[in-house]
Scaffold this motif. Structure first.
Motif, short mmCIF file in Angstrom:
data_model
loop_
_atom_site.label_atom_id
_atom_site.label_comp_id
_atom_site.label_asym_id
_atom_site.label_seq_id
_atom_site.Cartn_x
_atom_site.Cartn_y
_atom_site.Cartn_z
N ALA A 57 49.79 13.04 15.39
CA ALA A 57 49.52 12.92 14.16
C ALA A 57 50.44 11.35 14.33
O ALA A 57 50.37 10.77 13.50
CB ALA A 57 50.26 13.54 13.14
N ASN A 58 51.56 11.17 14.94
CA ASN A 58 52.32 10.24 15.28
C ASN A 58 52.98 9.84 14.08
O ASN A 58 53.04 9.24 13.58
CB ASN A 58 51.53 8.96 15.39
CG ASN A 58 52.08 7.55 16.25
OD1 ASN A 58 53.73 7.86 16.22
ND2 ASN A 58 51.88 7.00 16.94
N TRP A 59 53.62 10.27 13.37
CA TRP A 59 54.77 10.86 11.91
C TRP A 59 55.22 9.78 12.05
O TRP A 59 56.34 9.66 12.32
CB TRP A 59 55.22 12.45 12.33
CG TRP A 59 54.97 12.49 10.79
CD1 TRP A 59 55.13 12.08 9.87
CD2 TRP A 59 56.19 13.52 9.86
NE1 TRP A 59 55.17 12.44 7.66
CE2 TRP A 59 55.71 13.78 8.37
CE3 TRP A 59 55.98 14.65 10.43
CZ2 TRP A 59 56.52 13.87 7.81
CZ3 TRP A 59 57.58 15.60 9.75
CH2 TRP A 59 57.47 15.24 8.47
N ASP A 60 54.86 8.90 11.24
CA ASP A 60 56.65 7.62 11.47
C ASP A 60 57.38 7.81 10.27
O ASP A 60 57.85 6.87 10.21
CB ASP A 60 55.47 6.37 11.29
CG ASP A 60 54.70 6.09 10.05
OD1 ASP A 60 54.37 5.57 9.59
OD2 ASP A 60 54.30 6.90 8.75
N PRO B 128 50.63 5.97 13.69
CA PRO B 128 50.02 7.09 12.74
C PRO B 128 48.80 7.43 12.20
O PRO B 128 47.80 6.18 11.76
CB PRO B 128 51.33 6.55 11.41
CG PRO B 128 51.93 5.63 12.77
CD PRO B 128 51.17 4.56 12.88
N GLN B 129 48.88 8.57 11.97
CA GLN B 129 47.32 9.13 12.06
C GLN B 129 46.91 8.19 10.28
O GLN B 129 45.63 7.90 10.32
CB GLN B 129 47.21 10.05 11.81
CG GLN B 129 45.67 10.75 11.41
CD GLN B 129 45.80 12.49 11.77
OE1 GLN B 129 46.52 13.13 11.21
NE2 GLN B 129 44.82 13.20 12.17
N GLU B 130 47.39 8.74 9.54
CA GLU B 130 47.76 8.68 7.79
C GLU B 130 47.24 6.55 8.06
O GLU B 130 46.34 6.78 7.23
CB GLU B 130 48.68 8.46 6.72
CG GLU B 130 49.76 9.53 6.70
CD GLU B 130 50.79 8.63 8.16
OE1 GLU B 130 50.36 9.96 9.01
OE2 GLU B 130 51.54 8.52 8.19
#
Lengths: 377, 168
Positions: A57-60, B128-130
Motif C-alpha cells: 500500500a506504501n502508506w505515505d 502510495p496506493q491511494e
C-alpha cells in the motif's frame, strides 16, 4: 484416529473389547491436534499476506524512514520472541514454533521489498529470495518442526530456482548447461538431503515434509517433460544437454538415497528418482509424436504405482492409477485421427493388461510371490 | 547431531542474529548507494501495473532525446548514454557506441545499461496506493507533461526520485 480397523479386528476376533478400549484411548491421547494446527497455519498465512499488502500500500501518511524503522523493530521483536520461546519447553509444541518462524520469515522477505519501495530500486524476485534463503535457512531448517515451514522454505527455494533459471539463461548460465541443470535439479538434491537428514535430525517431521514436496515436484516435472516433448511432436535437441546433466544428477542422487536408506521405502524412492532421470535422458530424443511419449509416461507412472504398492504408500498408488487412467483417456483422443486403428490397439492393450493380471495371480499362487507391501519376500 | 546440543543457545543466537545483521546491512548499503549521484529532469510517459512484493508502481518510459550515431529508427538504446548540461537541465543526450571515447566526451553523467540490468528505456516509480489512480490519470492526460527527477550515480545507475506535472 479412525476406528475402522479396530472394529474390523474386533469382529474378526483378533482383539477383545479391553484391548479395543486401551488402543482407542492411547490413540486419542497421542493424536496430533490437526484442527488446531490448521487454524494456526491459516492465521500465520493471513498475517503474512496482510504484511505483504501493508507494504504494497506504501502508506505515505507515515514517513518512509519511520515505516522502515518500525518494520526493522518488528523483526528484532520477532527474533527476541523466538529466542524466548525456545527457552521454554511448554511453548515448543510443533505449531507454535512454526508459526513464529513463519512470521519472522514473512517480515524478512517483506523488509527487502520495503527497502526497494522506499529507495526506488528494483530487482528480479530471485535476488531478494536468494538473500532470504541464505540468511533465513539456518533458522527455518534449524528450528522448523513441520509442514508449515517445509512449505514456506520449499516454495522460496523452488521459485528462486525457476526465476533465476529463466532470468539468467542467456547470461550467467550461457555455455554452462551443467550449472543450469544443477539449478533445475533442486528438487532432486533437496530430496536426497532430506533422506539424509531424516536419520540425523530430531525433527524428522520437517525433513519428511520437505522430502514429500520435493518428491511431488519430481513426479510433476518428469510428467511435464515427457508430456511436453510428446505434444510438440518433434524432440528438442537443444534442451537435451541440460536434461542430460539433470539425468546424471538424478542417477547420482538415486544412488545416494539408496545408500542412506536401505529399506523398502528407500529402494522405492531411489527407483523412482532413477526412472525419472532416465526419462529426462530419453524424452528430448522422441521424434515421433504422441504414442512413444505416452508409452514412456505410462511406463513411468506404472513404475510409480508398482513402487508405491511395494513401499506401502496407498495414497500415491491411488494417484498413480488415476494419472494412468487420465493419460490413457487423453491418448485415445490424441489418436482420434485413426479411430479404427487406435480403437483396435486400445482394445488389444486392454485385453493384454487383463491377461497380465490373470497370469500374475496364477504365478503368485504357484510361487507364493506377493504383489503387495509388507509381505515376506 | 547430538554433539551440537551443548552449543544450542549460541547456535540459536547466531541463527537469529544472521538475518537481522544482513537486513540491517542491506538497509545501510541501499541508503548509501541512493544518496550519491547527480540529479536530472527527464520527460516520461507511462502506465501502472501491480507488484505484489513491493507495491504499486508506475511503469514509465524515458523520453530521451538521443543524439544518435547510427541512422536507425526505433533503435533500442543499449549503449551507454552521455548526459551533458547544467543539472538538473539536460542539454544533450548522446549515445556512446563503440567508437566513442568517454574521456573526450566530457559527460557530466553516464547512464550504463549494464548497471541498470540492461534497461535504460523504462523505469519503475513506487507510489502510495491511494495516489495510484490519480497519478495514472495525470500521466494519460495529453494536456499535462510528466517530468521525472532522476539521480544518476557514478556507477551509471539511474534512480527515480520525484515526479511532477506541468501544463504541456
Amino acid at each position: 484416529m479412525s476406528q475402522r480397523d479396530l472394529k474390523k479386528w474386533k469382529q474378526a476376533g483378533l482383539i477383545d473389547q479391553a484391548t479395543f478400549d486401551a488402543i482407542a484411548e492411547y490413540e486419542a491421547k497421542h493424536d496430533k491436534p490437526w484442527g488446531l494446527w490448521a487454524l494456526m497455519g491459516l492465521g500465520a498465512l493471513a498475517i503474512g499476506l496482510g504484511l505483504i499488502s501493508l507494504i504494497a500500500a506504501n502508506w505515505d501518511a507515515i514517513p518512509p524512514m519511520v515505516r522502515l524503522s518500525v518494520h526493522f523493530i518488528a523483526l528484532i521483536g520477532a527474533a527476541a520472541w523466538l529466542y524466548w520461546q525456545d527457552r521454554r519447553p511448554e511453548w515448543q509444541g510443533g505449531m507454535f514454533t512454526d508459526v513464529s518462524l513463519a512470521i519472522i520469515g514473512f517480515l524478512g522477505i517483506t523488509f527487502l521489498g520495503h527497502l526497494g519501495q522506499v529507495y526506488q530500486t528494483t530487482s528480479p524476485l530471485w535476488q531478494p529470495l536468494l538473500l532470504w534463503l541464505i540468511i533465513f535457512s539456518p533458522l527455518m531448517l534449524g528450528l522448523g518442526r513441520g509442514a508449515l515451514i517445509a512449505l514456506i522454505w520449499s516454495a522460496a527455494l523452488y521459485y528462486f530456482a525457476v526465476d533465476n533459471g529463466n532470468d539468467l539463461s542467456d547470461s550467467f548460465y550461457k555455455d554452462k548447461p551443467w550449472l543450469q541443470a544443477l539449478n533445475y535439479s533442486m528438487p532432486v538434491i533437496v530430496l536426497t538431503v532430506s533422506v539424509w537428514m531424516r536419520s540425523l535430525s530430531s525433527r524428522e517431521d520437517l525433513w519428511r515434509r520437505i522430502g514429500h514436496i520435493a518428491f511431488a515436484l519430481i513426479l510433476f516435472t518428469t510428467s511435464f517433460v515427457t508430456a511436453l516433448f510428446g505434444i510438440s511432436g518433434a524432440g528438442a535437441p537443444e534442451l537435451s544437454e541440460i536434461l542430460g546433466y539433470q539425468a546424471l544428477i538424478g542417477i547420482m542422487a538415486a544412488a545416494v538415497i539408496y545408500w542412506r536408506r536401505r529399506d523398502i521405502e528407500g529402494m522405492a524412492i531411489a527407483a523412482i528418482v532413477a526412472a525419472s532421470a532416465v526419462l529426462f535422458l530419453i524424452s528430448p530424443h522422441i521424434q515421433n509424436g504422441s504414442v512413444p511419449s505416452a508409452l514412456l509416461f505410462m511406463l513411468f507412472w506404472g513404475g510409480v504405482a508398482f513402487a508405491s504398492l511395494r513401499a506401502g504408500w496407498r495414497p500415491l498408488f491411488q494417484i498413480a492409477v488415476a494419472v494412468l487412467s487420465i493419460r490413457l483417456i487423453i491418448l485415445s483422443f490424441e489418436l482420434a485421427d485413426d479411430l479404427l486403428g487406435s480403437g483396435i490397439a486400445l482394445i488389444l492393450s486392454g485385453i493384454v493388461t487383463l491377461l497380465a493380471a490373470y497370469l500374475f495371480v496364477q504365478i503368485s499362487r504357484a510361487t507364493k510371490v506377493r504383489f503387495n507391501a509388507g509381505d515376506a519376500l | 547431531m547430538t554433539e551440537l546440543h551443548k552449543y544450542r543457545p549460541w547456535l540459536l543466537i547466531a541463527a537469529l542474529v544472521l538475518p537481522l545483521a544482513a537486513l540491517g546491512y542491506s538497509w545501510f548499503s541501499t541508503d548509501r548507494a541512493a544518496a550519491s549521484g547527480v540529479e536530472w529532469d527527464v520527460s516520461i510517459q507511462g502506465y501502472d501495473p501491480r507488484d505484489l512484493l513491493q507495491g504499486h508502481y508506475l511503469q514509465y518510459e524515458y523520453m530521451w532525446k538521443i543524439v544518435r550515431k547510427t541512422n536507425q529508427e526505433n533503435y533500442y538504446p543499449s549503449f551507454p548514454l552521455c548526459i551533458k548540461g547544467t543539472a538538473p537541465i539536460i542539454s544533450s543526450v548522446t549515445e556512446m557506441n563503440f567508437d566513442s571515447r568517454e574521456d573526450d566526451m566530457n559527460c557530466i553523467s553516464v547512464i550504463r545499461p549494464d548497471s541498470n540490468k540492461g534497461n535504460i528505456k523504462t523505469g519503475r516509480y513506487y507510489i502510495p496506493q491511494e495516489q495510484a489512480a490519480a497519478l495514472e490519470a495525470k500521466l494519460r492526460d495529453p494536456k499535462l507533461r510528466a517530468t521525472m527527477r532522476v539521480r544518476i550515480n557514478p556507477q551509471g545507475v539511474i534512480r527515480p526520485i520525484a515526479l511532477r506535472f506541468s501544463p504541456a
